[in-house]
Every structure is written in structure tokens, then in C-alpha cells.
Design an enzyme around this catalytic site. Structure first.
Site, mmCIF file in Angstrom:
data_model
loop_
_atom_site.group_PDB
_atom_site.id
_atom_site.type_symbol
_atom_site.label_atom_id
_atom_site.label_comp_id
_atom_site.label_asym_id
_atom_site.label_seq_id
_atom_site.Cartn_x
_atom_site.Cartn_y
_atom_site.Cartn_z
ATOM 1 N N GLU A 137 0.789 -1.224 0.074
ATOM 2 C CA GLU A 137 -0.116 0.136 -0.166
ATOM 3 C C GLU A 137 0.979 1.362 -0.088
ATOM 4 O O GLU A 137 1.241 1.704 1.138
ATOM 5 C CB GLU A 137 -0.803 0.017 1.202
ATOM 6 C CG GLU A 137 -1.791 1.291 1.407
ATOM 7 C CD GLU A 137 -2.904 1.438 2.489
ATOM 8 O OE1 GLU A 137 -2.835 0.404 3.142
ATOM 9 O OE2 GLU A 137 -3.450 2.324 2.525
ATOM 10 N N ARG A 173 -12.668 3.812 6.269
ATOM 11 C CA ARG A 173 -13.793 5.008 6.301
ATOM 12 C C ARG A 173 -14.923 4.801 5.477
ATOM 13 O O ARG A 173 -16.261 5.083 5.740
ATOM 14 C CB ARG A 173 -13.095 6.475 6.259
ATOM 15 C CG ARG A 173 -12.346 6.730 7.099
ATOM 16 C CD ARG A 173 -11.379 7.944 6.798
ATOM 17 N NE ARG A 173 -10.261 7.753 6.131
ATOM 18 C CZ ARG A 173 -9.371 8.449 5.700
ATOM 19 N NH1 ARG A 173 -9.306 9.649 6.065
ATOM 20 N NH2 ARG A 173 -8.189 7.848 4.915
ATOM 21 N N SER A 222 -9.929 4.273 0.267
ATOM 22 C CA SER A 222 -10.771 5.282 0.042
ATOM 23 C C SER A 222 -10.341 6.620 0.294
ATOM 24 O O SER A 222 -10.621 7.793 -0.210
ATOM 25 C CB SER A 222 -12.050 5.044 0.642
ATOM 26 O OG SER A 222 -11.967 5.089 2.224
ATOM 27 N N LYS A 237 -2.513 -2.053 -3.081
ATOM 28 C CA LYS A 237 -3.632 -0.983 -2.454
ATOM 29 C C LYS A 237 -3.255 0.199 -2.939
ATOM 30 O O LYS A 237 -2.688 0.647 -2.051
ATOM 31 C CB LYS A 237 -3.840 -1.629 -1.086
ATOM 32 C CG LYS A 237 -4.732 -0.565 -0.228
ATOM 33 C CD LYS A 237 -5.183 -1.092 1.088
ATOM 34 C CE LYS A 237 -6.028 -0.166 1.692
ATOM 35 N NZ LYS A 237 -6.808 -0.511 2.958
#
Ligand code: 13P
Length: 341
Positions: A178, A293, A262, A220
């Protein structure tokens, strides 16, 4: 390392119609979420909240895997069942956040390096034993005035991600890689595009050098999107097109899937962008969500720490998870239009 088994886990994490629930807020971060709904940040409240999510069977149908924080992976439900067992009972895969957060990078004002490599091998072995089959490490790249991000910070973070990923695979755990370009600030979509491409290119260079098998990872990334304060904004289709183009230019086809963060988008935006990308199609990877979130804002609000609100919170979670499940198939907009007709 059994690459076939790693690949099977990675494929299951990005299976069409499902995506990942990022429930790995640190104790400090969940405090911010709980403060917003007037809930005291105690170990029991954190447990109760996570338990209500993992027991929400209709929502978990759309959740292929759950990223946990260290405290949660060792916690038991109120009746003594390990929380990881609730996740596997829902046919979902337990995962674990293993980084120790982004710390100031000396010599690079305003930039960070993600820590947590020392002793990681032993921690991964213990997490595997407890049931984790994938892990997450988040590198944070900010866009700001004064030449931020610098090449030095991007390179250092990409190198750490690659060392983490190699360690995970050695311990038979699928690494979620990520690199997050933050949405903070007023930068335009072109700037995000440029920084995203440079970062992803550098991350895949480092993964190659570290001998990470791309068939056994999940990426990610952020979407290519304007900063929150950008006056121009960008349409859903533009975000979708730019994101696909940037990833096509930098992410090898051997990667099984992309699971987006997100990053501060609203629930609806995050769903709409994912849906638009899957409607456009024409890329070699599965594309789904790994939202924190954007999946939890509604259930947290509905719950507000009250036992009598558990069913409402689970229903809010089911709605959002189902919408994102549809978006992972590119069917969200069509279903919405049909419902409105
Ligand atoms: P958000 O979807 O809230 O950005 O969280 C996803 C995540 O895991 C960030 O590391």
C-alpha cells in the site's frame, strides 16, 4: 514459499463481487472515530464494535478479507470466540496490519518513512499461527509545496514496502502493498497522476529487486484524484480513466488484483469511482475495494455505542458492502438506475 497457495489467497481477496474491510485502525485512530460518535475508547467498546461488524453475516458476504489491528487479532468476542474465528466462519480471510506507522524521515522535512521491519519475521509467524493469511503495510506519500514528495522519500518507502513484502511471502502471508498518495491539499489531478506513476514505478522496481513474486501480492493504491482542496475537481469518469491509465503504465499484469483505499473520499464517491473503473474495464487485474472509512462511516454513526442500535449498524454495513460489491462488478450504477426507474 508456496507461491500457488499465496496466489490462491490473493485471488480470493479480490474475488469479483467482494472486497476487503480495512478495520485496522490503531487505538489512536479509532479514538478519533469514536470521539465523532460519542463513544469512549475502551478495549471493550473496540471489541464490541468489531464484533458487531464481523457477526453481520449479510454484509460479510461481500467481504473477502478483514484487515485487523494487533489488539483485535488477539481479542475474543463476548462469548469467548476468537474474533478471527468469526471472520473465517463468514468465509472471509483474516489479515493483519503489521507496520508501526509513518514516522518523520530525518533530512526530509514534512515527509515520513513507515517503520516496523525489525522483528517482523517473528511477528508474521505468530500472526500466521493465529490465522492471518495476508498482511498490510502502508507507506504514506504527501503532496505539498516545497518539492514534496522528494525522490528520497519515495525511494525509502518503496524499499521498505519491498522488504516487508519479501518477509511476508517467506512466512506464507500475502502482502498488501500500500503506497498511499494522500488527498490532503489543493493539488490537481495531473499532479496526483504524476506522483502516483512515479511512486508505483519505484515500488515495482523495488519489489523486483527484492525478488517478490507478483502473483502473490495485492496492490492497494490510491485512485488518481484531485486533492480535497482542489478548486477544479474532476468527474467520476475522469478519475476512473486517469487511474486505469496510470496503473496500466506501471503495474505488471502478473499482479492478481488491485484493492483501492478510500483515502477520505465520501462513501458514495468511493463506490462510484470503483464502479466506473470496472465498467470501463480492459485491464489485466481484478479491481475491488479495501475501504476503511468509506465502509464504516455509516455503521459507526448508526451504532453510536448503543446495544439497541446493533441491528441498524449491521444493516448500514450490509448496504455499503453490497454497493461496493456491485461496484467491483461494474454493476452499481445500473442497479441504482433500475431502482430509480
Ligand atoms: P481508508 O479507506 O479509510 O483510506 O482506509 C484504508 C486503509 O487501510 C488505509 O491504510
Amino acid at each position: 514459499m508456496d507461491l500457488q497457495a499465496l496466489n490462491a489467497v490473493a485471488e480470493a481477496m479480490v474475488a469479483p463481487g467482494r472486497g476487503i474491510l480495512a478495520a485496522d485502525e490503531s487505538t489512536g485512530t479509532i479514538k478519533k472515530r469514536f470521539d465523532a460518535i460519542g463513544v469512549e475508547n475502551t478495549e471493550t467498546n473496540r471489541r464490541d464494535y468489531r464484533e458487531l461488524m464481523f457477526r453481520a453475516a449479510p454484509a460479510m458476504k461481500y467481504v473477502s478479507g478483514v484487515i485487523l489491528f494487533d489488539e483485535t487479532i488477539w481479542q475474543n468476542a463476548a462469548d469467548g470466540t476468537p474474533l478471527v474465528d468469526l471472520i473465517t466462519a463468514a468465509d472471509s480471510i483474516p489479515g493483519i496490519k503489521v507496520d508501526k506507522g509513518a514516522k518523520a524521515l530525518p533530512g526530509f522535512p514534512g515527509e515520513t518513512i513507515t517503520e516496523g521491519l525489525d522483528g517482523l519475521g517473528e511477528r508474521l509467524a505468530a500472526y500466521y499461527e493465529r490465522g492471518a493469511r495476508f498482511a498490510k503495510w502502508r507507506a504514506v506519500i504527501d503532496i505539498a509545496d516545497g518539492g514534496v514528495p522528494t525522490w528520497g522519500a519515495i525511494k525509502a518507502n518503496a524499499h521498505a514496502l519491498a522488504r516487508y513484502a519479501a518477509l511476508c511471502q517467506h512466512h506464507q502471508i500475502v502482502p498488501i502493498v500500500e503506497p498511499e498518495i494522500l488527498m490532503d491539499g489543493a493539488h490537481d489531478i495531473e499532479t496526483c497522476d504524476r506522483v502516483t506513476r512515479l511512486t508505483l514505478q519505484t515500488v515495482f522496481d523495488e519489489l523486483f529487486i527484492a525478488r517478490v513474486a507478483l502473483e502473490g501480492i495485492v496492490l492497494k493504491p490510491n485512485m488518481v484524484i484531485c486533492g480535497k482542496g482542489c478548486p477544479k475537481g474532476a468527474s467520476v469518469d475522469r478519475v476512473a480513466e486517469r487511474t486505469i491509465a496510470a496503473l496500466k503504465a506501471t503495474v505488471p499484469a502478473a499482479v492478481p488484483g488491485i484493492a483501492y483505499l478510500s483515502g477520505g473520499q465520501t462513501d458514495e464517491q468511493a463506490t462510484a469511482h470503483l464502479d466506473a473503473m470496472n465498467r470501463i474495464g480492459g485491464f489485466p487485474w481484478k479491481m475491488t475495494f479495501s475501504y476503511g472509512r468509506a465502509l464504516q462511516a455509516a455503521p459507526q454513526k448508526a451504532w453510536s455505542g448503543k446495544r439497541e442500535n446493533v441491528a441498524a449498524a449491521q444493516a448500514a454495513f450490509e448496504h455499503r458492502a453490497r454497493m461496493n460489491g456491485l461496484a467491483s462488478l461494474g454493476q452499481w450504477q445500473a442497479v441504482l438506475e433500475k431502482a430509480a426507474a
